[in-house]
Scaffold this motif. Structure first.
Motif, mmCIF file in Angstrom:
data_model
loop_
_atom_site.group_PDB
_atom_site.id
_atom_site.type_symbol
_atom_site.label_atom_id
_atom_site.label_comp_id
_atom_site.label_asym_id
_atom_site.label_seq_id
_atom_site.Cartn_x
_atom_site.Cartn_y
_atom_site.Cartn_z
ATOM 1 N N PRO A 1 17.994 -20.966 13.321
ATOM 2 C CA PRO A 1 17.646 -20.210 14.629
ATOM 3 C C PRO A 1 18.353 -20.575 16.075
ATOM 4 N N GLU A 2 17.827 -21.901 16.049
ATOM 5 C CA GLU A 2 18.575 -21.936 17.715
ATOM 6 C C GLU A 2 20.127 -21.821 17.499
ATOM 7 N N ASN A 3 20.602 -22.122 16.132
ATOM 8 C CA ASN A 3 21.617 -21.713 16.400
ATOM 9 C C ASN A 3 22.980 -20.551 16.079
ATOM 10 N N ILE A 4 22.153 -19.383 16.065
ATOM 11 C CA ILE A 4 22.537 -18.193 16.492
ATOM 12 C C ILE A 4 22.878 -17.808 17.561
ATOM 13 N N ASP A 5 24.038 -17.431 18.491
ATOM 14 C CA ASP A 5 24.257 -16.987 19.225
ATOM 15 C C ASP A 5 23.671 -15.976 20.206
ATOM 16 N N VAL A 6 24.104 -14.240 18.657
ATOM 17 C CA VAL A 6 23.725 -13.357 19.281
ATOM 18 C C VAL A 6 23.693 -12.475 17.627
ATOM 19 N N VAL A 7 22.354 -11.689 18.159
ATOM 20 C CA VAL A 7 22.128 -10.962 16.966
ATOM 21 C C VAL A 7 22.394 -9.586 17.755
ATOM 22 N N ILE A 8 22.501 -8.989 16.756
ATOM 23 C CA ILE A 8 23.231 -7.143 16.914
ATOM 24 C C ILE A 8 22.844 -6.409 15.767
ATOM 25 N N LEU A 9 21.380 -5.075 16.433
ATOM 26 C CA LEU A 9 20.732 -5.026 15.911
ATOM 27 C C LEU A 9 21.126 -3.176 15.595
ATOM 28 N N SER A 10 21.608 -2.918 14.196
ATOM 29 C CA SER A 10 21.908 -1.357 14.134
ATOM 30 C C SER A 10 20.006 -0.411 14.386
ATOM 31 N N HIS A 11 19.390 -1.094 14.080
ATOM 32 C CA HIS A 11 17.886 0.196 14.511
ATOM 33 C C HIS A 11 16.858 -0.943 14.115
ATOM 34 N N VAL A 12 15.932 -0.449 15.445
ATOM 35 C CA VAL A 12 13.934 -1.030 14.599
ATOM 36 C C VAL A 12 13.523 -0.491 13.731
ATOM 37 N N HIS A 13 13.324 -0.318 12.869
ATOM 38 C CA HIS A 13 12.865 -0.267 11.436
ATOM 39 C C HIS A 13 12.955 -1.392 10.908
ATOM 40 N N ILE A 14 11.384 -1.509 10.714
ATOM 41 C CA ILE A 14 11.155 -3.004 10.275
ATOM 42 C C ILE A 14 11.992 -3.687 9.512
ATOM 43 N N ASP A 15 12.560 -3.264 8.125
ATOM 44 C CA ASP A 15 13.333 -3.850 7.469
ATOM 45 C C ASP A 15 15.164 -4.400 8.226
ATOM 46 N N HIS A 16 14.977 -4.181 9.261
ATOM 47 C CA HIS A 16 16.436 -4.366 9.856
ATOM 48 C C HIS A 16 15.903 -5.139 11.508
ATOM 49 N N SER A 17 14.621 -4.958 11.895
ATOM 50 C CA SER A 17 14.181 -5.951 12.978
ATOM 51 C C SER A 17 13.280 -6.456 13.117
ATOM 52 N N GLY A 18 12.293 -6.834 11.954
ATOM 53 C CA GLY A 18 10.552 -7.259 11.655
ATOM 54 C C GLY A 18 11.396 -9.037 11.572
ATOM 55 N N LEU A 19 11.552 -9.607 11.390
ATOM 56 C CA LEU A 19 11.950 -10.793 11.746
ATOM 57 C C LEU A 19 11.793 -11.741 12.948
#
Length: 468
Positions: free
Chosen positions: A55-73
């Protein structure tokens, strides 16, 4: 010069939930979504979960929308060391703390209950893998942008969010990956909306792409028309009224709840709603509905026109028999109402939340009706009920299913096969298609339908890596 970019499928491959895709661009690491896989045992899933990257190596997260199956982690990602940027639309940034705080709160409460059971049995208790403070950190790292605004997180990446028409703030993610003279235009559909869905605008057409990640949740079928589905809902409500019972609607707090409130308002004002009480038994859905109300001017004008004709400036005014329950005591009191009520509660797949407690008290009563208005993933209680199981176990107790079960697929906020094909057909440039976010049989049906219009599409499996 080579682009030196790869794409790895880490979630929602041959399944509907757990959206997560890793792009490596030179030394940069990009995540598209970071969602939960929804199933029966959320505690077990959280405790054993391991990311397939650092996780510390990820530069950016791009989120399509807020539903938990897309954002919950995202809270877990932060707890494990992520400190980069989280990019999303403005509405998604507003909604993010509402959904994530609720998700983590439920996890911690369930963990507390589980630890009591373990302690009674003399077994070691479990330590929480994340906290409410991790949600606060997610919000701090989030940046919200307008649709069609060009964003450059770093020189090798350009980003545009386009309206996906799925729920408030949902986006089609367009990426331009660059290295020297080399460039690839990657499009991630997110969840494409159903044009018949009320309140949302239609998904944005994409003119050109090199690579397309396209969802196929309903790739094997077309939805019924809104008129037919509304008629089915009316019949189910009439049946419940005639049998002297209540109606329970498991609904996702974001999108589906607001759509159902709208349609109940339509039935109320046209004299077709026989029930005299509607309960919204979800604090999270109530908070999200307030965000929808504040976003009234950005919603589909054709759908909101009937509301303004009835002098309603929000969904609560449009449905005057609506009662919002906030406390647990108010929720429990609903079960003392024997008939004549509609209860909307989460979670939408019955894998947690207040709806499970309502089912415990009402599923065995034949006069009651359960109306499913959204997709039910494999492994969830909702899927088992839709598939016709007659005996289930809830809170350690065996229970017979006597309530009448209704499934109304036409209310789906996902595009059906017809709409998916139309959206794909508009994309020029002969892109490479990868079908994601769907069960295998649905993706294979969509793959065949795409081939019929001369579009080749691959179906990746979990862990597949492709060169961009």
């Amino acid at each position: 010069m080579s682009l030196n970019a790869t794409l790895k499928f880490l979630g929602a491959a041959e399944r509907v939930t757990g959206s997560c895709y890793h792009i490596r661009l030179g030394k940069r690491n990009i995540l598209l979504d970071c969602g939960m896989t929804q199933g029966e045992s959320q505690i077990h899933d959280w405790q054993r979960f391991r990311f397939k990257f650092r996780p510390e190596n990820i530069d950016v997260v791009i989120l399509s929308h807020v539903h938990i199956d897309h954002s919950g982690l995202l809270p877990l990602l932060v707890a494990k060391g992520f400190s980069g940027k989280i990019l999303c639309t403005k509405a998604t940034k507003t909604l993010l703390p509402v959904l994530l705080k609720d998700s983590v709160f439920l996890y911690l409460k369930d963990l507390e209950w589980q630890n009591k059971r373990l302690a009674r049995g003399g077994k070691p208790t479990l330590k929480p893998v994340m906290s409410a403070q991790d949600v606060d950190r997610v919000v701090e790292l989030s940046e919200g942008y307008a649709y069609e605004q060009r964003v450059n997180p770093f020189p090798e990446l350009e980003l545009v969010f386009s309206d996906a028409g799925h729920v408030l703030g949902s986006a089609i993610v367009q990426l331009w990956l660059k290295r020297g003279q080399a460039m690839r235009h990657v499009v991630f559909s997110g969840d494409l909306g159903n044009p018949d869905t009320v309140l949302m605008r239609d998904p944005t057409p994409i003119k050109q792409a090199d690579v397309v990640l396209m969802e196929g949740t309903y790739g094997d079928r077309n939805h019924k028309t809104v008129e037919d589905t509304l008629h089915e809902l009316t019949l189910a409500l009439d049946d419940a009224h005639a049998s002297g019972g209540n109606v329970f609607i498991p609904a996702f707090a974001l999108g589906r709840t607001q759509e159902i409130l709208y349609y109940l308002g339509v039935l109320y004002h046209t004299g077709r709603l026989k029930q005299r009480l509607v309960f919204l038994d979800s604090p999270m859905a109530s908070a999200i509905t307030e965000v929808y109300n504040k976003s009234f001017m950005s919603l589909n004008k054709d759908d909101t026109r009937i509301m303004t004709e009835h002098h309603a400036e929000n969904l609560a005014e449009f449905l005057p028999i609506l009662r919002v329950t906030e406390t647990v005591e108010e929720s429990m009191a609903i079960n003392r109402i024997a008939q004549g009520a509609i209860i909307i509660a989460g979670s939408g797949m019955c894998n947690g939340g207040r709806i499970v407690h309502h089912l415990k008290n009402n599923l065995w009563k034949s006069q009651n009706h359960i109306v499913f208005v959204g997709f039910q993933a494999r492994g969830t209680l909702g899927r088992r009920l839709v598939d016709g199981e007659k005996n289930i176990r809830l809170f350690g107790q065996q229970m017979v299913v006597n309530a009448q079960i209704h499934t109304l697929g036409g209310f789906s906020a996902h595009a059906g096969q017809r709409e998916l094909l139309a959206w794909a057909r508009q994309i020029a440039g002969q892109p490479t298609f990868y079908l994601i976010h769907g069960e295998r049989h649905a993706l294979e049906a969509l793959q065949t339908a795409l081939a019929d219009i001369d579009i080749h599409a691959d179906i990746p499996v979990l862990g597949d890596r492709v060169d961009l």
